[in-house]
Enzyme design. Sequence first.
Site, mmCIF file in Angstrom:
data_model
loop_
_atom_site.group_PDB
_atom_site.id
_atom_site.type_symbol
_atom_site.label_atom_id
_atom_site.label_comp_id
_atom_site.label_asym_id
_atom_site.label_seq_id
_atom_site.Cartn_x
_atom_site.Cartn_y
_atom_site.Cartn_z
ATOM 1 N NE ARG A 132 -17.993 3.570 12.854
ATOM 2 C CZ ARG A 132 -18.221 2.396 13.418
ATOM 3 N NH1 ARG A 132 -17.247 1.776 14.080
ATOM 4 N NH2 ARG A 132 -19.414 1.822 13.329
ATOM 5 N NE ARG A 152 -25.455 -1.289 2.654
ATOM 6 C CZ ARG A 152 -24.534 -0.599 1.985
ATOM 7 N NH1 ARG A 152 -24.142 -1.017 0.774
ATOM 8 N NH2 ARG A 152 -24.008 0.491 2.488
ATOM 9 N NE ARG A 153 -29.035 2.194 1.174
ATOM 10 C CZ ARG A 153 -27.968 2.407 1.923
ATOM 11 N NH1 ARG A 153 -28.071 2.292 3.246
ATOM 12 N NH2 ARG A 153 -26.798 2.713 1.385
ATOM 13 N N GLY A 162 -21.004 -1.836 11.243
ATOM 14 C CA GLY A 162 -21.971 -1.958 12.331
ATOM 15 C C GLY A 162 -21.400 -1.477 13.652
ATOM 16 N NE ARG A 202 -23.662 9.298 9.039
ATOM 17 C CZ ARG A 202 -24.304 8.875 7.961
ATOM 18 N NH1 ARG A 202 -25.184 9.646 7.361
ATOM 19 N NH2 ARG A 202 -24.061 7.664 7.478
ATOM 20 C CG HIS A 203 -18.093 7.743 11.472
ATOM 21 N ND1 HIS A 203 -17.310 7.182 10.500
ATOM 22 C CD2 HIS A 203 -19.217 6.981 11.532
ATOM 23 C CE1 HIS A 203 -17.908 6.129 9.988
ATOM 24 N NE2 HIS A 203 -19.079 5.987 10.596
ATOM 25 C CD GLU A 238 -22.532 1.589 10.958
ATOM 26 O OE1 GLU A 238 -22.668 0.823 9.989
ATOM 27 O OE2 GLU A 238 -21.463 2.153 11.235
ATOM 28 N NE ARG A 239 -29.160 -1.512 9.833
ATOM 29 C CZ ARG A 239 -29.813 -1.873 8.722
ATOM 30 N NH1 ARG A 239 -29.635 -1.188 7.609
ATOM 31 N NH2 ARG A 239 -30.634 -2.893 8.732
#
Length: 248
Positions: free
Chosen positions: A137, A218-219, A101, A87-88, A191-192
């Site tokens: 990123r 978000r979830r 996003g 992950r960044h 990312e989304r």
Amino acid sequence: MAAAISHSALVSGQSHHWDAKNSGFQKRMGNVRLVSAGSCYSDNQRARLVCASGAQSSMLQPVQLPSSGDRSHSPKKSSESALILIRHGESLWNEKNLFTGCVDVPLTPKGVEEAIEAGKRICNIPIDMIYTSSLIRAQMTAMLAMMQHRHKKIPIIMHNESEQAHRWSQIYSEETLKQSIPVITAWQLNERMYGELQGLNKQETADRFGKEQVHEWRRSYDIPPPNGESLEMCAERAVAYFKEQVSS
């Protein structure tokens, strides 16, 4: 994004190596083992590094793979590859607690340190291919991580967006190719897309719309934020890319 794929999975896939004559790649079929930073791998095994742009800055817990000294794991199985997911590091908008996003923002100094630490964890794993999202990123994370690698190979971003870009970025030294690692960037690994939430403060958004509503955006798997992507929509493009480009 990376966390959406099980880090303990074993999938059928391929690895790649440079074709010096064509300055391109050839596919080599085999098995791909998904691991996270911190695992040990013998020199005759190859790895591909995927740096995705996830919803938050974090690293997967290390998966302990057999070292070359483990006789139960035959070093002759050179067709097996490792897939390392990173992950960044912390971005400037992570630091400000903003929905990021697909907005393209760089790492903070802390994010740079996190990327360097990730690189130290994988510095002994042979790597011959890198995939990142199109966001800076993720690319910064990949480049900083590879600067820690003991093989000291140079990561080179491949520009195949046009015939001219491909032609202009050709490498004509076979020796230089041997000391290089191709980096493939893909928007499908981004990312989304958070839609109308992008740039908003997360706490202020929760105060305005309510914690339950923001948590749902978000979830929830199939409920997108306003004019954004749901996790389901994001997974469709990311998993499709993985199957078509990384493991097919």
